[in-house]
Design a protein around this motif. Structure first.
Motif, PDB file in Angstrom:
ATOM      1  N   ILE A  45      -9.105  -1.022  29.975  1.00 27.17           N
ATOM      2  CA  ILE A  45     -10.493  -0.623  30.207  1.00 27.17           C
ATOM      3  C   ILE A  45     -10.627   0.897  30.194  1.00 27.17           C
ATOM      4  O   ILE A  45     -11.737   1.431  30.191  1.00 27.17           O
ATOM      5  N   VAL A  46      -9.502   1.607  30.188  1.00 20.94           N
ATOM      6  CA  VAL A  46      -9.497   3.072  30.134  1.00 20.94           C
ATOM      7  C   VAL A  46      -9.487   3.503  28.673  1.00 20.94           C
ATOM      8  O   VAL A  46      -8.595   3.115  27.919  1.00 20.94           O
ATOM      9  N   PRO A  47     -10.455   4.298  28.216  1.00 20.64           N
ATOM     10  CA  PRO A  47     -10.467   4.731  26.824  1.00 20.64           C
ATOM     11  C   PRO A  47      -9.244   5.564  26.466  1.00 20.64           C
ATOM     12  O   PRO A  47      -8.756   6.357  27.275  1.00 20.64           O
ATOM     13  N   ARG A  48      -8.787   5.408  25.256  1.00 24.04           N
ATOM     14  CA  ARG A  48      -7.544   6.081  24.847  1.00 24.04           C
ATOM     15  C   ARG A  48      -7.688   7.602  24.773  1.00 24.04           C
ATOM     16  O   ARG A  48      -6.686   8.314  24.789  1.00 24.04           O
ATOM     17  N   ASP A  49      -8.904   8.110  24.682  1.00 21.77           N
ATOM     18  CA  ASP A  49      -9.098   9.559  24.609  1.00 21.77           C
ATOM     19  C   ASP A  49      -9.205  10.216  25.982  1.00 21.77           C
ATOM     20  O   ASP A  49      -9.338  11.441  26.066  1.00 21.77           O
ATOM     21  N   TRP A 100      -2.805   5.746  29.792  1.00 20.63           N
ATOM     22  CA  TRP A 100      -1.511   5.132  29.508  1.00 20.63           C
ATOM     23  C   TRP A 100      -1.723   4.041  28.464  1.00 20.63           C
ATOM     24  O   TRP A 100      -2.559   3.153  28.659  1.00 20.63           O
ATOM     25  N   PRO A 101      -0.990   4.065  27.338  1.00 17.55           N
ATOM     26  CA  PRO A 101      -1.223   3.091  26.261  1.00 17.55           C
ATOM     27  C   PRO A 101      -0.644   1.721  26.608  1.00 17.55           C
ATOM     28  O   PRO A 101       0.548   1.453  26.386  1.00 17.55           O
ATOM     29  N   ALA A 102      -1.474   0.869  27.137  1.00 13.42           N
ATOM     30  CA  ALA A 102      -1.038  -0.489  27.479  1.00 13.42           C
ATOM     31  C   ALA A 102      -0.680  -1.254  26.209  1.00 13.42           C
ATOM     32  O   ALA A 102      -1.329  -1.080  25.168  1.00 13.42           O
ATOM     33  N   PRO A 103       0.341  -2.111  26.257  1.00 18.46           N
ATOM     34  CA  PRO A 103       0.686  -2.918  25.075  1.00 18.46           C
ATOM     35  C   PRO A 103      -0.495  -3.794  24.656  1.00 18.46           C
ATOM     36  O   PRO A 103      -1.220  -4.329  25.496  1.00 18.46           O
ATOM     37  N   ALA A 104      -0.686  -3.915  23.362  1.00 19.78           N
ATOM     38  CA  ALA A 104      -1.782  -4.739  22.846  1.00 19.78           C
ATOM     39  C   ALA A 104      -1.497  -6.214  23.101  1.00 19.78           C
ATOM     40  O   ALA A 104      -0.340  -6.655  23.108  1.00 19.78           O
ATOM     41  N   THR A 164       1.745  10.856  36.455  1.00 11.34           N
ATOM     42  CA  THR A 164       2.736   9.810  36.709  1.00 11.34           C
ATOM     43  C   THR A 164       2.141   8.695  37.559  1.00 11.34           C
ATOM     44  O   THR A 164       2.334   7.501  37.284  1.00 11.34           O
ATOM     45  N   LEU A 165       1.408   9.072  38.604  1.00  5.00           N
ATOM     46  CA  LEU A 165       0.781   8.073  39.470  1.00  5.00           C
ATOM     47  C   LEU A 165      -0.263   7.255  38.722  1.00  5.00           C
ATOM     48  O   LEU A 165      -0.329   6.023  38.854  1.00  5.00           O
ATOM     49  N   LEU A 166      -1.088   7.929  37.918  1.00  2.00           N
ATOM     50  CA  LEU A 166      -2.142   7.222  37.195  1.00  2.00           C
ATOM     51  C   LEU A 166      -1.576   6.343  36.088  1.00  2.00           C
ATOM     52  O   LEU A 166      -2.113   5.266  35.802  1.00  2.00           O
ATOM     53  N   HIS A 167      -0.481   6.770  35.472  1.00  2.00           N
ATOM     54  CA  HIS A 167       0.188   5.906  34.496  1.00  2.00           C
ATOM     55  C   HIS A 167       0.726   4.651  35.170  1.00  2.00           C
ATOM     56  O   HIS A 167       0.603   3.543  34.623  1.00  2.00           O
ATOM     57  N   ARG A 168       1.297   4.806  36.363  1.00  2.00           N
ATOM     58  CA  ARG A 168       1.822   3.637  37.066  1.00  2.00           C
ATOM     59  C   ARG A 168       0.704   2.682  37.466  1.00  2.00           C
ATOM     60  O   ARG A 168       0.864   1.462  37.383  1.00  2.00           O
TER      61      ARG A 168
END
Length: 503
Positions: free
Chosen positions: A309-313, A318-322, A445-449
Motif C-alpha cells: 500500500i506504500v507507493p514505490r516512489d 521497501w519493495p515487497a515481493p510481488a 531500517t525500522l520502516l523497512h522492517r
C-alpha cells in the motif's frame, strides 16, 4: 547546539526575457480557496495554483522532496525540538514587498488547511529571530515535521502579512499576491486562469511569458483540443484516449505517477472467528487476483502493479515481493485453512465510481471458492463510512496523500491510525520507535522492517498504483511533467519551455 541539515541553493542565472504563451487543459476547475495557501485541502490538485502563484520555505522539487526554496537552509537542534530556517536573501513578493520572517510566522498562524490540526498540536511556538531567521519549537521530537510541513497541503507556502492585512482574507483569494514564478492576471471559475511570468522570481526567470490554465471537463474534448493545437498540454486522460494520443503524429504521451495506491482491506483479520483471521486465507486471496489482467482491463496497462500500500516512489519504501497469480496454490492454502470448498467472504465495499475493479477482484476470488458480494455506495456515503471504519469483511481503499512510508503507515497500519481497522503489536512497537528516531538511516531500517511485517502478516490485498495520463503538443520543448517525483501535473512552472520556433 544546532546541527546543520540543509544548505542548498538553486542558481538564478539571468536568462532571456519570458516570451510566448502556453495553454494547459485542466480536467477540473480550480476553486477560489486554492489561491490561498492557508485553506488548501488535502488534495494534489491545488498544487496547479500553488506552484505558479506562491512559493514555500521547503517543497518538493526535481530530485529533492524537501528542497530548500524560500528558506536557503535550516538547522535542527540535537534534541529534535527546534527547527530554525534561514530565509533566502532578496526574495520579493509580486507587489515588490520583501519576504521576511514575519511573513513565515503569519502564514503558519493563519493556516487552517488539511494539516492544521496535526501541525498546530505539535508546534508549540513560531518565533521571529530576525528578518531572515524564524524558529519553530515542537512539543516533542517529530522526525516527520518537515514531511508534513513541506507536503502540498499549503502549510509551508508563504503569504505576505501586510498585504493580507490590507485587503482582507476574502479579497486575498480573489487577488492573491505570492512569491511564485507567475502572477495571477485573471480567474474565471469554470473557464480560465491566466498567469503572467514574474521576472523577479528568485530561482530563475520563467521562459514562457503567459500561461492559461483552461478548464475542459471532458477528456475527449481535451484531447480534441490538443489535436487541433488549441492546447499545448492536457492532463488526466482515460487509458483508451491516452493510447489514441500516443498513436497521433506530433503528440507526445507523458504519464506521471502520483502516490495513488489502490488496495483491499481485510477488515476482519483481527476477529478470531472470521475466516479472514487466518493468514493463509488472506494469502490465498492475494494469489487469486490477476493484477496484470486488472491493469490491462481497467487501466490500459499504464498503471503499476502494486505489492504494497506504500507507493514505490515514497521515501523509506521497501519493495515487497510481488504476489504471483497462482490459483492452484490459492486453493491449496484454503484447503489447509479448513475451507476446501471455499467460504462466504462477505461484502466488498466500494464507491460506485470504482465498481469495475472490485468486480474483477470478486470474480477472481470466486475462482478459488471465496464467494464475495459487491456493495457499491454513493461516493459521499462510502467516504464517510470509510472514515468511520464501519465496514466489515472487505473494503476497497485508496490513497493519493503525499508523504513518505511513515505517513501511509500512520494512517492505515498503526493500530491508532485514523483509517486502521486493527493492528499488530510488533508493528506498533516499531512504529513508535521510528516516530522518535532522529537518525534517517536507523529510521529507514525500522520502516523497512514494518513493511516486511505488513507483508508477512498479509495485512492487505494491494492492486495497482494509478498513473495520471497526460500529453503535450508539438510546440512544447519541456512539459515539466514528471520532473517532481509523485506530482501529477507540470511543475515547476518556471521550467516550462516552448520550442524556439513556437514563440
Amino acid at each position: 547546539m544546532l546541527a546543520l541539515v540543509a544548505l542548498l541553493g538553486v542558481s538564478s542565472p539571468a536568462g532571456a526575457k519570458p516570451d510566448g504563451e502556453m495553454i494547459l487543459g485542466l480536467p477540473i476547475s480550480p476553486a477560489e480557496a486554492w489561491f490561498d495557501p492557508a485553506e488548501t485541502p488535502a488534495l494534489t490538485s491545488p498544487a496547479v495554483i500553488l506552484y505558479a502563484v506562491h512559493d514555500a520555505l521547503v517543497k518538493p522539487m526535481p530530485g529533492n522532496q524537501l528542497a530548500p526554496s524560500l528558506a536557503e537552509s535550516w538547522t535542527v537542534s540535537r534534541d529534535g525540538l527546534t527547527y530554525e530556517f534561514l530565509l533566502r536573501q532578496g526574495v520579493k513578493f509580486h507587489n515588490g514587498a520583501a519576504l521576511t520572517a514575519e511573513d513565515v510566522k503569519f502564514s503558519f498562524e493563519r493556516y487552517k488547511g488539511a494539516a492544521a490540526a496535526t501541525l498546530k498540536a505539535r508546534v508549540t511556538a513560531v518565533e521571529v529571530v530576525d528578518a531572515r531567521r524564524v524558529r519553530f519549537r515542537l512539543t516533542k521530537p517529530w522526525p516527520n515535521f518537515l514531511t508534513f510541513y513541506a507536503a502540498p497541503t499549503g502549510a509551508a507556502w508563504i503569504t505576505p502579512r501586510k498585504y493580507v492585512d490590507q485587503v482582507g482574507e476574502h479579497e486575498f483569494k480573489r487577488a492573491p499576491v505570492g512569491a511564485g514564478p507567475y502572477r495571477l492576471v485573471s480567474f474565471q471559475p469554470g473557464f480560465d486562469v491566466v498567469l503572467e511570468a514574474f521576472e523577479g522570481y528568485w530561482r530563475k526567470v520563467p521562459s514562457v511569458k503567459r500561461l492559461t490554465l483552461r478548464v475542459i471537463p471532458g477528456d475527449a474534448a481535451r484531447l480534441a483540443s490538443l489535436k487541433r493545437g488549441d492546447l499545448d498540454i492536457t492532463y488526466g486522460l482515460r487509458p483508451a484516449l491516452a493510447e489514441e494520443l500516443r498513436r497521433t503524429p506530433g503528440l507526445t504521451l507523458r504519464p506521471t505517477f502520483p502516490p495513488h495506491t489502490e488496495w483491499l482491506i481485510f477488515a476482519e483479520q483481527w476477529e478470531p472467528k472470521s475466516p479472514w483471521a487466518d493468514r493463509r486465507v488472506r494469502l490465498a486471496a492475494n494469489l487469486a487476483v490477476d493484477r496484470r489482467a486488472i491493469n490491462d482491463g481497467q487501466h490500459g496497462g499504464f498503471a503499476r502493479i502494486a505489492s504494497s500500500i506504500v507507493p514505490r516512489d515514497f521515501q523509506f519504501y521497501w519493495p515487497a515481493p510481488a504476489y504471483p497469480h497462482d490459483l492452484a496454490r490459492a486453493r491449496q492454502l484454503l484447503a489447509e485453512a479448513g475451507y476446501p470448498n471455499g467460504f462466504d467472504g462477505g461484502d466488498v465495499a466500494t464507491d460506485r465510481e470504482n465498481v469495475a475493479t472490485v468486480e474483477a477482484v470478486i470474480k477472481a476470488l470466486g475462482a478459488v471458492g471465496i464467494r464475495a458480494r459487491l456493495r457499491a455506495m454513493e461516493s459521499a456515503s462510502f467516504s464517510r463510512a470509510s472514515q468511520e471504519r464501519s465496514f466489515r469483511h472487505l473494503v476497497r481503499a485508496v490513497s493519493a496523500a503525499a508523504g513518505n512510508a511513515a505517513t501511509r503507515i500512520d494512517t492505515f497500519v498503526f493500530s491508532g491510525g485514523i483509517r486502521a481497522y486493527g493492528g499488530y503489536a510488533d508493528i506498533d512497537a516499531l512504529y513508535r520507535d521510528q516516530a522518535v528516531e532522529p537518525d534517517p538511516q536507523k529510521r529507514e531500517t525500522l520502516l523497512h522492517r514494518i513493511q516486511q511485517l505488513m507483508h508477512e502478516h498479509v495485512m492487505f490485498l494491494p492492486i495497482v498504483e494509478h498513473t495520471f495520463l497526460n500529453g503535450h503538443g508539438p510546440r512544447v520543448e519541456e512539459s515539466a511533467l514528471g520532473l517532481i517525483r509523485g506530482h501529477p501535473y507540470s511543475a515547476p512552472y518556471e521550467d516550462l519551455r516552448l520550442k524556439p520556433d513556437a514563440r
